[in-house]
Scaffold this active site. Sequence first.
Site, PDB file in Angstrom:
ATOM      1  N   SER A 143      13.344  17.786  20.041  1.00 54.99           N
ATOM      2  CA  SER A 143      13.216  16.556  19.261  1.00 54.99           C
ATOM      3  C   SER A 143      13.180  15.360  20.195  1.00 54.99           C
ATOM      4  CB  SER A 143      14.398  16.402  18.295  1.00 54.99           C
ATOM      5  OG  SER A 143      14.383  15.142  17.656  1.00 54.99           O
ATOM      6  N   TYR A 156      23.045  14.810  16.021  1.00 55.65           N
ATOM      7  CA  TYR A 156      21.812  15.585  15.899  1.00 55.65           C
ATOM      8  C   TYR A 156      21.105  15.664  17.250  1.00 55.65           C
ATOM      9  CZ  TYR A 156      17.041  16.862  14.655  1.00 55.65           C
ATOM     10  OH  TYR A 156      15.817  17.483  14.614  1.00 55.65           O
TER      11      TYR A 156
END
Length: 294
Positions: A143, A156
């Site tokens: 990500s 996250y």
Amino acid sequence: MKRRLEGKVAIVTGGGTGIGEAISKRFAQEGAAVVVVGLDTDPVREVVDEIQAHGGRAIGFLGDISWQEAAEECVKLAIHDFGKLDILINNAGVFPATSTIDKYPIEAFEYMIKHNVYSNFMMTRAAIPYLQKTRGNIVSAGSEAGHMGIPQNSPYGGTKGFVHAFQRGVAVEQAKFGVRSNIVGPGPIDTAWTHKETGPMTAKMEKQTVQGVPMGRRGTPEEVANVYLFLASDEASYVTGATYFVDGGVTLSKGPHGDEVPSKLRQEPTNGLDLQHERDGHTKVKSEYKATMS
């Protein structure tokens, strides 16, 4: 013309929704036999049926692959039904909360460790012996958040930072066996995760997410799947330990550059995949799949 994954067998975790649905269908288009993996609340059966309706080969696996037993069972299913394993796509992941760190729910953090970290480790561990036999490869979902600091997304990003570092280690360790490992790092993609109605983002965060993209729009699941396809194919035979960002330039950006993009260039491209579940996704803590870490 030979399809790019003709004769290959691929496992796609998180393969029933969002980017995973696009990967499953794109790989099937290119000739792979696909094991579509998801939790029993995911539309795995529907995606398998949709692939088969278009002439592709696919089976489903329902289970919590953050557990060793389920991960091993998933890999064994691929071997039993298709005879081998060439490609492992570690796409499964969750995005259950956004908050400053002092208020971030511990439950959500543990949930991400379970479904973003444990699942990647367990599936990689279970698949490696079979990937060594075929000189196969792994492509994992990283990500932008695992590369750069994003406010209210620190936990996250931390789970994705693990995936980045872990799979680089796997790439070096497994190179002598002919196994490659790479990362795809999506930026803001048009899935449930980046819309305030379906994910944990506020309206302000959603606006800023698009503003910060130099190309001025979200990416599509198909655009991400195309990069997975390249890395999983023999065309990427000399690529390992790499991270390919599919982010519209956001990891290079500082400021609301997206506001400067003309409206005609902000339109998402229309691709050939029949996606039915791109706005489904794992954006809440589901009680039946909670972590048991304490």
